[in-house]
Scaffold this active site. Sequence first.
Site, PDB file in Angstrom:
ATOM      1  CG  HIS A  66      -1.923  -1.021   1.278  1.00 54.50           C
ATOM      2  ND1 HIS A  66      -3.102  -0.929   0.581  1.00 54.50           N
ATOM      3  CD2 HIS A  66      -1.949  -2.213   1.900  1.00 54.50           C
ATOM      4  CE1 HIS A  66      -3.810  -2.025   0.782  1.00 54.50           C
ATOM      5  NE2 HIS A  66      -3.128  -2.821   1.577  1.00 54.50           N
ATOM      6  N   PRO A  67       0.431   2.264  -0.731  1.00 51.36           N
ATOM      7  CG  PRO A  67      -0.773   3.724  -2.092  1.00 51.36           C
ATOM      8  CD  PRO A  67      -0.658   2.260  -1.697  1.00 51.36           C
ATOM      9  CG  PHE A 119      -2.652   5.463   9.084  1.00 55.80           C
ATOM     10  CD1 PHE A 119      -3.122   4.990  10.297  1.00 55.80           C
ATOM     11  CD2 PHE A 119      -3.505   6.206   8.277  1.00 55.80           C
ATOM     12  CE1 PHE A 119      -4.425   5.234  10.710  1.00 55.80           C
ATOM     13  CE2 PHE A 119      -4.801   6.464   8.669  1.00 55.80           C
ATOM     14  CZ  PHE A 119      -5.273   5.976   9.887  1.00 55.80           C
ATOM     15  CB  ALA A 123      -8.700   5.476   2.220  1.00 57.47           C
TER      16      ALA A 123
END
Length: 167
Positions: A66-67, A119, A123
């Site tokens: 994940h970015p 984190f 989203a």
Amino acid sequence: MTIRNFNNLSIQQQKEELFKCCGSTLWVEKLLRKIPFASVAELKNESDIIWLGCDENDWLEAFTYHPKIGDLKSLEQKFASTEHWASSEQEGVNETTTIVLLELKELNDEYEKKFGYIFIVCATGKSAEEMLQLLKERLQNNPDKEIKIAMQEQNKITHIRIDKLFA
């Protein structure tokens, strides 16, 4: 793609599609052994069972796929195969102020320093301000509590990506 199409892909293609949904090697390998699936619901159910049976190292591996929230450059470079999915999941950061983006970046860095991973938050449907608030709250957690929350958030993301795969 239909579940039938998925079942008929080569093992390599199935593997590539599953890695788009979750970056845990163990999760992918165990899910591959369960093919064929009768339905997407069955795939998700098996996914959940496998995910909950994974350990912290498997979860941490998945997080590396994940970015960081709001890191659009990272989306373009490292995550080309899931760029469209990740960018649409994070579209809430596209409609915010520079101040919020800068605070997200600063607290993301603080989070990564504290916990050793980025984190992880589902989203989808959240504004940048909502994600910032969640980030502030979760920075207060101890490592044992936080890894479990991040693992659950990863599982939500995996479900969304499975849905996108079969949309």
